[in-house]
Design a protein around this motif. Structure first.
Motif, PDB file in Angstrom:
ATOM      1  N   GLN A  52     -47.579 -57.835 -79.214  1.00  0.00           N
ATOM      2  CA  GLN A  52     -48.386 -58.409 -78.126  1.00  0.00           C
ATOM      3  C   GLN A  52     -47.659 -59.309 -77.389  1.00  0.00           C
ATOM      4  N   GLU A  53     -46.727 -60.080 -77.849  1.00  0.00           N
ATOM      5  CA  GLU A  53     -45.951 -60.944 -77.043  1.00  0.00           C
ATOM      6  C   GLU A  53     -45.224 -60.241 -76.096  1.00  0.00           C
ATOM      7  N   ASN A  54     -45.033 -58.877 -76.223  1.00  0.00           N
ATOM      8  CA  ASN A  54     -43.900 -58.283 -75.223  1.00  0.00           C
ATOM      9  C   ASN A  54     -44.659 -57.568 -74.332  1.00  0.00           C
ATOM     10  N   LEU A  55     -46.202 -57.609 -74.142  1.00  0.00           N
ATOM     11  CA  LEU A  55     -47.123 -57.086 -73.252  1.00  0.00           C
ATOM     12  C   LEU A  55     -47.307 -57.744 -72.096  1.00  0.00           C
ATOM     13  N   CYS A  56     -46.770 -57.159 -71.115  1.00  0.00           N
ATOM     14  CA  CYS A  56     -46.686 -58.162 -69.651  1.00  0.00           C
ATOM     15  C   CYS A  56     -48.209 -58.082 -69.015  1.00  0.00           C
ATOM     16  N   GLY A  57     -48.916 -57.139 -69.226  1.00  0.00           N
ATOM     17  CA  GLY A  57     -50.111 -56.595 -68.477  1.00  0.00           C
ATOM     18  C   GLY A  57     -50.939 -55.600 -68.526  1.00  0.00           C
ATOM     19  N   ILE A  58     -51.883 -55.496 -68.170  1.00  0.00           N
ATOM     20  CA  ILE A  58     -52.727 -54.458 -68.175  1.00  0.00           C
ATOM     21  C   ILE A  58     -52.913 -53.975 -66.785  1.00  0.00           C
ATOM     22  N   VAL A  59     -52.867 -52.575 -66.426  1.00  0.00           N
ATOM     23  CA  VAL A  59     -53.383 -52.189 -65.162  1.00  0.00           C
ATOM     24  C   VAL A  59     -54.624 -51.195 -65.265  1.00  0.00           C
ATOM     25  N   ILE A  60     -55.633 -51.484 -64.813  1.00  0.00           N
ATOM     26  CA  ILE A  60     -56.704 -50.367 -64.584  1.00  0.00           C
ATOM     27  C   ILE A  60     -56.611 -49.566 -63.210  1.00  0.00           C
ATOM     28  N   ALA A  63     -62.572 -47.111 -62.407  1.00  0.00           N
ATOM     29  CA  ALA A  63     -63.534 -47.600 -63.229  1.00  0.00           C
ATOM     30  C   ALA A  63     -64.460 -46.657 -64.355  1.00  0.00           C
ATOM     31  N   HIS A  64     -63.626 -45.314 -64.473  1.00  0.00           N
ATOM     32  CA  HIS A  64     -64.356 -44.484 -65.249  1.00  0.00           C
ATOM     33  C   HIS A  64     -64.143 -44.917 -66.682  1.00  0.00           C
ATOM     34  N   GLU A  65     -65.106 -44.572 -67.719  1.00  0.00           N
ATOM     35  CA  GLU A  65     -65.171 -45.000 -68.739  1.00  0.00           C
ATOM     36  C   GLU A  65     -63.820 -44.988 -69.752  1.00  0.00           C
ATOM     37  N   ASP A  66     -63.463 -43.558 -69.354  1.00  0.00           N
ATOM     38  CA  ASP A  66     -62.094 -43.107 -70.140  1.00  0.00           C
ATOM     39  C   ASP A  66     -61.083 -43.979 -69.765  1.00  0.00           C
ATOM     40  N   HIS A  67     -61.146 -44.850 -68.693  1.00  0.00           N
ATOM     41  CA  HIS A  67     -59.788 -45.502 -68.080  1.00  0.00           C
ATOM     42  C   HIS A  67     -60.044 -46.998 -68.287  1.00  0.00           C
ATOM     43  N   ILE A  68     -61.204 -47.303 -68.576  1.00  0.00           N
ATOM     44  CA  ILE A  68     -61.635 -48.872 -68.571  1.00  0.00           C
ATOM     45  C   ILE A  68     -62.558 -49.220 -69.879  1.00  0.00           C
ATOM     46  N   CYS A  80     -53.675 -60.586 -72.523  1.00  0.00           N
ATOM     47  CA  CYS A  80     -52.917 -60.535 -71.281  1.00  0.00           C
ATOM     48  C   CYS A  80     -53.373 -60.203 -69.820  1.00  0.00           C
ATOM     49  N   PRO A  81     -53.035 -60.792 -68.845  1.00  0.00           N
ATOM     50  CA  PRO A  81     -53.688 -60.461 -67.549  1.00  0.00           C
ATOM     51  C   PRO A  81     -54.258 -59.211 -67.109  1.00  0.00           C
ATOM     52  N   ILE A  82     -55.009 -58.531 -66.628  1.00  0.00           N
ATOM     53  CA  ILE A  82     -55.449 -57.496 -66.223  1.00  0.00           C
ATOM     54  C   ILE A  82     -55.360 -57.230 -64.545  1.00  0.00           C
ATOM     55  N   TYR A  83     -54.825 -56.290 -63.930  1.00  0.00           N
ATOM     56  CA  TYR A  83     -54.557 -56.154 -62.697  1.00  0.00           C
ATOM     57  C   TYR A  83     -55.303 -54.932 -62.134  1.00  0.00           C
ATOM     58  N   THR A  84     -55.910 -54.975 -61.323  1.00  0.00           N
ATOM     59  CA  THR A  84     -57.109 -53.882 -60.554  1.00  0.00           C
ATOM     60  C   THR A  84     -57.573 -54.280 -59.447  1.00  0.00           C
ATOM     61  N   THR A  85     -58.144 -53.217 -58.633  1.00  0.00           N
ATOM     62  CA  THR A  85     -58.803 -53.245 -57.435  1.00  0.00           C
ATOM     63  C   THR A  85     -60.116 -53.838 -57.444  1.00  0.00           C
ATOM     64  N   GLN A 136     -56.943 -45.692 -57.823  1.00  0.00           N
ATOM     65  CA  GLN A 136     -55.266 -45.910 -57.529  1.00  0.00           C
ATOM     66  C   GLN A 136     -54.488 -45.352 -58.182  1.00  0.00           C
ATOM     67  N   ALA A 137     -53.455 -44.432 -57.553  1.00  0.00           N
ATOM     68  CA  ALA A 137     -52.178 -44.389 -58.219  1.00  0.00           C
ATOM     69  C   ALA A 137     -51.143 -45.485 -58.122  1.00  0.00           C
ATOM     70  N   LEU A 138     -50.136 -45.127 -59.133  1.00  0.00           N
ATOM     71  CA  LEU A 138     -49.281 -46.466 -59.166  1.00  0.00           C
ATOM     72  C   LEU A 138     -47.710 -45.939 -58.946  1.00  0.00           C
ATOM     73  N   PHE A 139     -46.834 -46.550 -58.223  1.00  0.00           N
ATOM     74  CA  PHE A 139     -45.612 -46.386 -58.330  1.00  0.00           C
ATOM     75  C   PHE A 139     -44.980 -47.604 -58.960  1.00  0.00           C
ATOM     76  N   ILE A 140     -44.323 -47.221 -60.165  1.00  0.00           N
ATOM     77  CA  ILE A 140     -43.836 -48.361 -61.050  1.00  0.00           C
ATOM     78  C   ILE A 140     -42.205 -48.278 -60.975  1.00  0.00           C
ATOM     79  N   GLN A 141     -41.439 -49.356 -60.654  1.00  0.00           N
ATOM     80  CA  GLN A 141     -40.055 -49.278 -60.608  1.00  0.00           C
ATOM     81  C   GLN A 141     -39.576 -50.400 -61.378  1.00  0.00           C
TER      82      GLN A 141
END
Length: 441
Positions: A52-60, A63-68, A80-85, A136-141
């Protein structure tokens, strides 16, 4: 149900945290044909819960149930913080409002196109068309590699709720040389391009124009685009539209609160519908998967408190059958027909009355050509879907394809490899957790 973990430099990022419904904890197969079903099932988060201490955040991503859907039950394991639109954030806030942890959860609302650093991950949110707003799609660098995470998507140039699909945004990604593309495989066995929501609206209009009495349309409650299309059809056919089912009413309310619902489209109250002539009524009901307690099931059983369905009315299934629900839907259809109702299902309709939110083969081919990743990682489907996705990637010149299972580790740097069964995974029943959170509220 989705729960993806990206790791770098001993830090983790979670993308999506979803549920499935009426599902077993164990695999259903020939050796175990009658596994017990649970109301709400989520991926077992034990691996990341122990870190848990190494989890920086959650991105959703959307809003479909199988994702949120698992966030309210599992968030206390992550904290941890949750990031979403904004649309997805509103859906999540309403879920959390029903629990005793609403004030504890930090929701950070981001704009499409925005780039944010979350721990060692630099994340860019990219608008992509799906079957509800703000997907949203994500580009993670990171310092050693990058991922294009498509989430659920399709190419749709007339998506009803959002701007049209923009190929240029994804063509630009090729210049950044993504290490890997993690891609939706749901419809990888289907030829051609996916059907547009705009085509579905036209098909519904043509279908409903032929109906004489009441029309009852059932669809997935989260499909805001379909609700808007049906409201437009109601206006064009001189009908009043009402919503039957809490999930539909909730999504309509969220769409209005986030300015996704056109002001000129009016919804009638369900209690007023009974006083109108039959040919002026269009009902949209939950229960497309044959759920007996949903609105359509109650109409079929003649025990809905606000509305009724009578001989000569038409029921339209603007949906597909989710595997496993065949018996329930067939039983519902037979019940409706025995009551004298006309039933039109999407697979035998004269016109297009349902559009999937996932990419067909040509959608996938175009996206791989535009993004040009070094590695393709197909996800979200059965093995045959993943294999079909990988073949499309190979045909588009993607050098490597990694095919794995839940719990496998896909390493993309410093070298590409698949570590099988790196993490113990499974399913957990979160029905009681949700109930207790709400009871404490």
């Amino acid at each position: 149900m989705n729960m993806n973990l990206y790791g770098h430099n001993n830090q983790w990022l979670m993308v999506d945290c979803g549920v499935t419904f009426r599902a077993p904890l164990d695999r259903v197969d020939d050796q175990n044909p009658s596994a017990k079903l649970f109301d709400m099932v989520a991926p077992d988060p034990l691996f990341i819960e122990n870190r848990q201490e190494n989890l920086c955040g959650i991105v959703i991503t959307h809003a479909h149930e199988d994702h949120i859907g698992a966030v309210p039950a599992l968030w206390t394991k992550f904290k941890c913080p949750i990031y979403t639109t904004r649309f997805t954030a509103e859906v999540l806030r309403r879920k959390l409002y029903m629990t005793n942890i609403a004030e504890q959860v930090q929701i950070i609302v981001v704009e499409s196109g925005q780039t944010i650093d979350v721990g060692p991950f630099t994340i860019t949110w990219m608008a992509i068309t799906h079957s509800l707003p703000d997907a949203q799609a994500l580009f993670i660098q990171t310092s050693v590699g990058s991922i294009f995470h498509t989430a659920d998507w399709k190419i749709d140039f007339n998506p009803i709720t959002d701007d049209a699909f923009q190929p240029e945004a994804f063509q630009q990604l090729a210049k950044l040389k993504p290490t890997a593309m993690v891609c939706d495989s749901t419809n990888a066995l289907r030829e051609g391009y996916s059907t547009s929501e705009g085509d579905c609206e036209l098909g519904l209009l043509r279908t409903i124009q032929k109906c004489e009495n009441r029309v009852i349309v059932t669809c997935f409650g989260s499909n805001v685009a379909r609700l808007i299309s049906l409201a437009r059809v109601a206006a064009k056919t001189g009908r009043y539209m009402a919503l039957l089912g809490r999930s539909l009413e909730n999504m309509y309310s969220i769409a209005r609160a986030t300015a996704y619902w056109p002001d000129e489209l009016k919804i009638a109250h369900r209690r007023d519908i009974a006083y109108l002539p039959k040919h002026e009524v269009l009902l949209v009901a939950t229960g497309s998967q044959g759920e007996a307690r949903a609105a359509l099931g109650r109409l079929a059983a003649a025990n809905h408190p606000d509305c009724e369905a009578e001989s000569g009315d038409t029921v339209i299934f603007s949906s597909i059958t989710i595997p496993g629900n065949e018996k329930a839907i067939d039983s519902m259809v037979e019940k409706l027909k025995s009551n004298g109702l006309n039933v039109i299902q999407s697979n035998d309709s004269e016109f297009t009355i349902h559009a999937s939110g996932h990419p067909n083969q040509q959608d996938l081919s175009d996206m791989y050509a535009w993004v040009s990743p070094k590695v393709a990682i197909p996800v979200h489907g059965e093995p045959e879907h993943l294999k079909a996705n990988a073949l499309i990637a190979r045909a588009q010149g993607v050098p490597e394809q990694l095919l794995g299972l839940n719990g496998d580790l896909f390493q993309i740097a410093p070298k590409v490899k698949l570590v099988e069964r790196a993490v113990k995974v499974g399913r957990i029943d979160i029905t009681e957790i949700n109930q207790s959170l709400r009871a404490m509220r």
